[in-house]
Scaffold this motif. Sequence first.
Motif, PDB file in Angstrom:
ATOM      1  N   ARG A  25      73.771  75.061  42.203  1.00 54.24           N
ATOM      2  CA  ARG A  25      74.443  74.697  40.957  1.00 54.24           C
ATOM      3  C   ARG A  25      75.713  75.534  40.754  1.00 54.24           C
ATOM      4  O   ARG A  25      76.738  75.017  40.297  1.00 54.24           O
ATOM      5  CB  ARG A  25      73.481  74.857  39.775  1.00 54.24           C
ATOM      6  CG  ARG A  25      72.337  73.857  39.815  1.00 54.24           C
ATOM      7  CD  ARG A  25      71.329  74.025  38.706  1.00 54.24           C
ATOM      8  NE  ARG A  25      70.250  73.069  38.842  1.00 54.24           N
ATOM      9  CZ  ARG A  25      70.293  71.797  38.427  1.00 54.24           C
ATOM     10  NH1 ARG A  25      71.376  71.362  37.793  1.00 54.24           N
ATOM     11  NH2 ARG A  25      69.274  70.982  38.616  1.00 54.24           N
TER      12      ARG A  25
ATOM     13  N   SER B 114      66.568  63.232  41.204  1.00 51.00           N
ATOM     14  CA  SER B 114      67.137  64.067  42.260  1.00 51.00           C
ATOM     15  C   SER B 114      66.144  65.157  42.637  1.00 51.00           C
ATOM     16  O   SER B 114      65.639  65.880  41.768  1.00 51.00           O
ATOM     17  CB  SER B 114      68.456  64.704  41.800  1.00 51.00           C
ATOM     18  OG  SER B 114      69.483  63.750  41.712  1.00 51.00           O
TER      19      SER B 114
ATOM     20  N   GLN C  85      68.230  76.846  44.372  1.00 60.20           N
ATOM     21  CA  GLN C  85      68.675  75.853  43.400  1.00 60.20           C
ATOM     22  C   GLN C  85      69.797  76.404  42.524  1.00 60.20           C
ATOM     23  O   GLN C  85      70.790  75.724  42.241  1.00 60.20           O
ATOM     24  CB  GLN C  85      67.501  75.401  42.547  1.00 60.20           C
ATOM     25  CG  GLN C  85      66.505  74.530  43.269  1.00 60.20           C
ATOM     26  CD  GLN C  85      67.070  73.177  43.652  1.00 60.20           C
ATOM     27  OE1 GLN C  85      67.442  72.368  42.792  1.00 60.20           O
ATOM     28  NE2 GLN C  85      67.169  72.926  44.940  1.00 60.20           N
TER      29      GLN C  85
ATOM     30  N   ASP D 249      67.967  67.135  47.473  1.00 66.95           N
ATOM     31  CA  ASP D 249      69.166  66.374  47.096  1.00 66.95           C
ATOM     32  C   ASP D 249      70.216  67.305  46.494  1.00 66.95           C
ATOM     33  O   ASP D 249      71.410  67.191  46.803  1.00 66.95           O
ATOM     34  CB  ASP D 249      68.815  65.283  46.080  1.00 66.95           C
ATOM     35  CG  ASP D 249      67.949  64.190  46.659  1.00 66.95           C
ATOM     36  OD1 ASP D 249      67.982  63.999  47.894  1.00 66.95           O
ATOM     37  OD2 ASP D 249      67.229  63.538  45.890  1.00 66.95           O
ATOM     38  N   VAL D 250      69.782  68.208  45.635  1.00 71.00           N
ATOM     39  CA  VAL D 250      70.701  69.132  44.966  1.00 71.00           C
ATOM     40  C   VAL D 250      71.364  70.053  45.979  1.00 71.00           C
ATOM     41  O   VAL D 250      72.587  70.261  45.964  1.00 71.00           O
ATOM     42  CB  VAL D 250      69.950  69.950  43.897  1.00 71.00           C
ATOM     43  CG1 VAL D 250      70.816  71.085  43.368  1.00 71.00           C
ATOM     44  CG2 VAL D 250      69.512  69.039  42.758  1.00 71.00           C
TER      45      VAL D 250
ATOM     46  N   GLN E 195      75.472  69.226  33.316  1.00 72.92           N
ATOM     47  CA  GLN E 195      76.337  69.786  34.348  1.00 72.92           C
ATOM     48  C   GLN E 195      77.775  69.288  34.229  1.00 72.92           C
ATOM     49  O   GLN E 195      78.706  69.971  34.664  1.00 72.92           O
ATOM     50  CB  GLN E 195      75.787  69.435  35.731  1.00 72.92           C
ATOM     51  CG  GLN E 195      74.458  70.097  36.037  1.00 72.92           C
ATOM     52  CD  GLN E 195      74.553  71.608  35.993  1.00 72.92           C
ATOM     53  OE1 GLN E 195      75.450  72.206  36.571  1.00 72.92           O
ATOM     54  NE2 GLN E 195      73.618  72.246  35.293  1.00 72.92           N
TER      55      GLN E 195
ATOM     56  N   LEU F 187      73.307  66.512  40.475  1.00 70.74           N
ATOM     57  CA  LEU F 187      72.593  67.576  39.774  1.00 70.74           C
ATOM     58  C   LEU F 187      71.973  67.081  38.475  1.00 70.74           C
ATOM     59  O   LEU F 187      70.886  67.539  38.080  1.00 70.74           O
ATOM     60  CB  LEU F 187      73.556  68.732  39.466  1.00 70.74           C
ATOM     61  CG  LEU F 187      73.602  69.890  40.468  1.00 70.74           C
ATOM     62  CD1 LEU F 187      73.932  69.397  41.869  1.00 70.74           C
ATOM     63  CD2 LEU F 187      74.622  70.925  40.034  1.00 70.74           C
TER      64      LEU F 187
END
Length: 381
Positions: free
Chosen positions: A231, A301, A227, A305-306, A68, A296
């Motif tokens: 991101r 994680s 998710q 958490d993300v 990431q 991330l």
Amino acid sequence: MDFTFDNEQNALREAVAGLLMRAYGGDQRRSVTREEPGFDEKTWAQLAEMGVLGLPFAEEDGGMGAGQAEVAIVATEIGRVLAPEPFVESVVLAGGLVAAVGTAEQRAAVLGPLAEGSSVLAAALAEPTARWTPSAAGVTATADGGSWTLTGVKEPVQHGARADVLVVSAAVDGGTRLFLVQGDATGLTRTGYRTHDVGRAARVVFDGTPAQLLGDSDADRTADVEQALARATVAYAHEAVGAMDTALTTTAEYLRTRKQFGVSLNKFQALTFRAADMYVTLELVRSTALWATMVLDAEGSTADDVVAAADRARLQTSRAGRHIGKEAIQLHGGIGVTAEYKVGHYTSRLTAIDHLLGDGDWARARLAGRVGSYDTVEAVP
């Protein structure tokens, strides 16, 4: 925490910055965004040659197997020059869904051409009657033997009119599944239009449109969509950081060179303080976005958490974008809102980013809803 980049990451940043500066360092962006598809296909191909379009994908899927942090570097440089290429939309969001859910055959068929620059993906997730939700309701999928068809409307779909492949969320038996739809499929109508930040979006109508189920199970994909949205949100935060950095630099330079009453504007203490506040805001959102990126990539994680890290980055980006965009225009004066000057365009893009996947107020409400789930802390006597 160590927020510095290593030598390879710095080399990536310099390479991407050099390419995008050559492509959009002058007035080229205005001419490129005036014509369809709203970005430069040549620059898109050059990004592919550098391996940028395959950064987050596994090597066996035709990608580079990067993390990431590398995605963040590219997104920041895109924001720095307002490059219109759909990196976050096509690679991070749509490509991320295929990488997370698709079978090995689907990943090879879809992600390989994307990484090579010969294909553009679009994620058709948003619906006119819904607001920033990972579940689908307005588009339904119907099974007929071993095939599927979709019916309903998705809007706005970023770069949906240009996309070669659409990744579509659809309601099935009370849940949400993901499908692949080819751009030339029957029963597919795409109406493209320009957005206020001179980007491209589309209204996509499905009328018995053939689709391929993404993945090899009938599982509900709501969590996978959330998710992927998280991101993409963090990537957008980095794009916003790049845009804010340029807005601040441009404003500071203007204060140093513009004269009034015989002296440059930076001699007026009140204006200098306002520019200093912009700098503090920028550094706060930069560190928040970097922290979210580390969450991330961190081992251990969880999905929660993300999502929480993305919401924190989203909230801070929203506040910072409004502050820096507003101050950049006001410190420039009337020239700041003219179409010929770039500060207004940066503010427009920051405003668009704030509303693409959920604005700051929405993120704050989500974060407030999680407060009760945190452990209590003893007050210090």
